[in-house]
Design an enzyme around this catalytic site. Structure first.
Site, short mmCIF file in Angstrom:
data_model
loop_
_atom_site.label_atom_id
_atom_site.label_comp_id
_atom_site.label_asym_id
_atom_site.label_seq_id
_atom_site.Cartn_x
_atom_site.Cartn_y
_atom_site.Cartn_z
N ASP A 1 0.81 -1.22 0.00
CA ASP A 1 0.00 0.00 0.00
C ASP A 1 0.84 1.27 0.00
O ASP A 1 0.34 2.35 -0.25
CB ASP A 1 -0.86 0.03 1.27
CG ASP A 1 -2.21 -0.63 1.07
OD1 ASP A 1 -2.71 -0.62 -0.06
OD2 ASP A 1 -2.75 -1.15 2.06
C1 BGC Z 1 -2.67 -3.78 4.67
C2 BGC Z 1 -2.51 -4.65 3.45
C3 BGC Z 1 -1.26 -4.28 2.72
C4 BGC Z 1 -0.07 -4.32 3.64
C5 BGC Z 1 1.20 -3.87 2.97
C6 BGC Z 1 -1.43 -3.84 5.51
O1 BGC Z 1 -1.54 -2.93 6.53
O2 BGC Z 1 -3.77 -4.22 5.40
O3 BGC Z 1 -3.61 -4.51 2.59
O4 BGC Z 1 -1.11 -5.18 1.67
O5 BGC Z 1 -0.31 -3.49 4.75
O6 BGC Z 1 1.19 -2.53 2.66
#
Ligand code: BGC
Length: 823
Positions: free
Chosen positions: A486
């Site tokens: 993200d």
């Molecule tokens: C989120 C995921 C994401 C991951 C890496 C997590 O906090 O829930 O959707 O893929 O972080 O960024």
């Protein structure tokens, strides 16, 4: 004994026992398995909600309070003027004995001092929307005791964000009604709600309070709440301000005597029943019935037995005996338990997720399902359909949705261009587990086309089509706001502190591409092709095969950096995750997904990529997300470079992504690496370094601080992480190699050569498979011979059986029929 002074595993009882309340951080458990969920720490802190932590919160909790973890399901004991709590908080009066046992869906607390022992058992019976606090008070001393007990919860006005932000309204709306030992929190019931919260006691009570000001005192903390210390309930009725629920119980106990009763915290929905008994008076019939039922002698014990039996049944679907105790301990109990929790909650409510910001994550929930589908397949089915209903007609998806409304969250929207592909993984996993292909024809609309209907299979096709149609200059998938990571925001370029990295930046017309999505596409398209093979649709299988080949060619042509796969191309077309970069030169996501997707086979790249990861990213705490860590802000890469080095997406051990590398090692057949990687992030192995690790040693955390951090090895954000599901997949399907497939259970282990045998019990399609795997030649994998109920079976697929009983499978590992050499 381990080096953990705070607690230990009690494997026989499937409990984690905490001996000291002052754990390095609050150690959490969850009560409830479906609709009513409570968060319960080792000092009874936490809150309770029904279905949706934002929209139906029953009790308040101030995350990030001082001290941490203040507020919860408290019981004050006033013993001759000395006031204490069996869970230590909030008074923190020293206890002569303290024990907390976190179990599956329940927490037990024992606190004792001055000849009084209080035992509490917190749980939510299966099928109920009530949390019970069974309480036993015993006089263990030599003299009679006159005790006063005070229960305490603080009610929340259901919508948790409004509850904490809109005080000019909320201070005027609180309403309650009291009827004997039953306190009814009825705020907003008069107008638009047809539900209330009931907080009651199954025993006669001698007083109550419902006003926080009266019970605690405006200028007091909970540790000095005035009523428990003065020993006199006020009988206060809340008119606005902050309604609470508190009962006063007076107990006289002779030496050796004890009394058992329960508090009940319930969400009561009036349903079709009339809402009022008479004008202005809430119809309490449903609440009364519930209370009567639970006050029946033995009712609470029976409910608890049901909970235990439920978990015994669930866990019996997968059990292992193997030479590695931490793997057995996690897999047999805690990992599966955590998978249920992540399935229930996605990333919504923990000590680190406030239950307000995020609902159910699209990609998160699809992945969570991979570790849950064998437990309650019917719930998994419904979840897949709910998720699919938040997909848009073009194939993209809402990134998150609220569990109560099942509506996509407009604040964050969509355009994370990996999201839709995960739906293929979850659907295929469901069909492999159950054989239920009818789900593929289930009608599901698109979120942006009210009234539309399509079948689920077509949703999966829409996902494939979107990725194929939205590729960049290197024929690799566009990334949108971000892919799985993200925080890798290649279209954002934010320089304003008040902007969201996730939603700022226009993805239209941007050329940024993701090699990780390409790898995921390889995996997903191969999965879908295999599904078509199973369905007997060769044309579709072939079509998917062509799409796969095309993507593979792009990955191999443009995605290889020499020693590893690139991570992405930024909006300017520059390689990300390349040796040419001084920061962020190598990332794990693309190594994991390219290898899992079948890239690098036959040309040595798969192995090379993993060896590069091992050399540059492997640490004793797990595999780092990338290296070198970003030491300055790169607007063209986004949030990833906003974190201090070693934390979160900036080069921590992000446990979720770590598991993909582990699974890739399984594919390559290196059993020592596979187990070593598994253990490096395994919480049960952290007991000897708990002062550094700090988080619960029975559940995975989202991240462990990386080598660039101030304190490498410190864990953050426990419980709600995709690590749970993927670690289950790694251990169950990768290392032990018990893989559900369309036509049976496939056995393809990847174990250390030193393992001479292991045994797995696996319920699959209604049949218990007792699988013994022998390793006489000390190999990692490859099935040399297999028998089912004594009969030789070719290959490594245990064919589907027709019966419903137990079958015995013996597998001998060896080179003869070794799985095709990889890499
Ligand atoms: C989120 C995921 C994401 C991951 C890496 C997590 O906090 O829930 O959707 O893929 O972080 O960024």
């Amino acid at each position: 004994m381990t080096g953990n002074p705070y607690g230990e595993f009690d494997d026989a009882r499937r409990e984690y026992v905490i001996h000291r309340p002052d754990t390095p951080l609050p150690w959490l458990n969850y009560l409830g398995q479906d609709e009513l969920i409570g968060l319960c720490t080792n000092t009874a802190g936490g809150f309770t909600f029904w279905r949706d932590a934002r929209l139906r919160r029953l009790t308040r909790y101030r995350h990030n309070n001082v001290p941490l973890d203040l507020g919860g399901r408290y019981l004050y004991v006033n013993d001759g003027g000395t006031v204490w709590n069996p869970g230590w908080k909030p008074t923190k009066t020293p206890l002569e004995r303290y024990e907390c046992r976190h179990g599956l869906g329940y927490t037990r607390l024992v606190g004792a001092r001055d000849g009084v022992e209080v035992k509490q058992l917190f749980f939510v019976p299966p099928g109920e929307t009530a949390e019970l606090w069974q309480t036993t008070v015993t006089n263990t001393g030599a003299a009679a005791k006159d005790l006063r007990l005070y229960s305490y919860v603080e009610f929340c006005f259901y919508e948790a964000l409004n509850d904490m932000t809109n005080l000019q309204r909320t201070y005027s709306i609180g309403e309650v009604e009291v009827e004997g030992p039953a306190i009814y929190h009825t705020t907003e019931y008069r107008e638009r709600r047809s539900h209330y919260t009931l907080f009651a006691c199954t025993r006669e009570t001698q007083g109550f309070d419902t006003s926080r000001d009266a019970f605690v005192g405006v200028h007091n903390g909970l540790h000095e709440a005035s009523v428990p210390f003065t020993g006199a309930s006020q009988g206060s009725i809340a008119h606005g301000w902050n309604p609470i629920g508190s009962h006063e119980l007076r107990l006289r106990l002779e030496p050796g005597a004890s009394e058992t009763f329960a508090f009940v915290l319930a969400y009561v929905d009036q349903g079709e029943e009339p809402r009022f008994e008479r004008p202005g008076v809430v119809n309490k019939a449903t609440g009364r019935r519930l209370l009567e039922r639970l006050a029946e002698p033995g009712a609470v014990d029976t409910a608890f037995d049901e909970l235990r039996a439920m978990w015994d049944g669930l866990l019996s679907r997968f059990q292992v005996e193997c030479p590695e105790p931490s793997l057995g301990r996690m897999l047999n109990t805690w990992n599966q338990y955590q998978c249920m929790t992540t399935f229930n909650l996605s990333r919504s409510a923990s000590l680190y997720e406030t239950g307000i910001g995020r609902g159910m994550g699209f990609r998160d929930s699809n992945q969570d399902l991979l570790g849950f589908v064998h437990l309650v397949p019917d719930r998994a089915r419904q979840r897949i359909l709910d998720l699919a209903a938040t997909q848009l007609a073009d194939g993209t998806c809402y990134h998150q949705y609220q569990p109560l409304t099942k509506k996509g969250n407009a604040e964050i929207g969509g355009d994370f261009y990996d999201d839709h592909l995960w739906l293929i993984l979850s659907t295929c996993a469901y069909v492999k587990e159950t054989g239920d292909t009818s789900i593929l024809a289930a009608p599901v609309g698109y979120a942006d086309r009210p009234g539309s209907r399509d079948d689920l299979l077509h949703h999966l096709e829409t996902s494939i089509a979107y990725t194929l149609a939205n590729r960049g200059a290197h024929s690799l998938p566009l990334i949108g706001h971000a892919d799985w990571n993200d925080c890798l925001n290649l279209n954002c370029f934010s320089t304003e502190p008040d902007e969201s990295f996730q939603t700022t930046g226009d993805v239209e017309g941007s050329a940024a591409e993701s090699v990780m999505i390409a790898g995921l596409f390889l995996y997903a398209s191969r999965e879908l092709a295999a599904l078509y093979r199973h369905l007997g649709r060769p044309d579709d299988e072939e079509r998917l095969g062509r799409a796969y080949d095309e993507m593979l060619a792009a990955v191999e042509e443009h995605g290889w950096d020499g020693d590893w796969y690139l991570r992405a191309f930024d909006a300017e077309g520059r390689a990300v995750g390349s040796h040419e970069r001084d920061e962020g030169a190598i990332f794990i996501e693309s190594q994991g997904w390219c290898v899992l997707g079948g890239a690098g086979v036959g040309n040595g790249r798969a192995r090379k990529a993993l060896e590069s990861v091992h050399e540059r990213l492997y640490t004793e705490h797990g595999v780092l997300l990338h290296q070198p860590a970003f030491t300055r802000y790169h607007p063209e890469l986004g949030e990833i470079s906003s974190y201090p080095p070693g934390y979160k997406e900036n080069a921590s051990v992000f446990c979720h992504a770590h598991t993909w590398i582990d699974l890739a090692w399984c594919l390559l057949g290196d059993g020592d690496r596979a187990l070593d990687y598994y253990l490096s992030i395994c919480p049960a192995t952290k007991e000897d370094r708990i002062e550094t690790y700090r988080n619960e040693p029975y559940v995975y955390s989202q991240m462990i601080a990386g080598r660039d951090a101030a304190v490498p090895g410190e864990a953050r954000n426990s419980w709600l992480t995709g690590t749970a599901a993927w670690s289950f997949v790694v251990a169950a399907q990768g290392i032990l190699g018990v893989q559900p497939d369309y036509d049976g259970l496939r056995i393809d282990p990847c174990v250390p050569p030193s393992w001479d045998r292991f045994h797995v019990t696996r319920r699959f399609r209604g049949v218990v498979h007792e699988i013994t795997v022998l390793n006489p030649n000390g190999v990692c994998g490859g099935v040399r011979a297999m028998t089912v109920d004594g009969r030789r079976v070719p290959g490594n697929l245990i064919p589907l059986s027709t019966g419903t009983g137990t079958i015995h499978v013996e597998v001998v590992l060896g080179a003869e029929q070794a799985a095709e050499a990889f890499g």
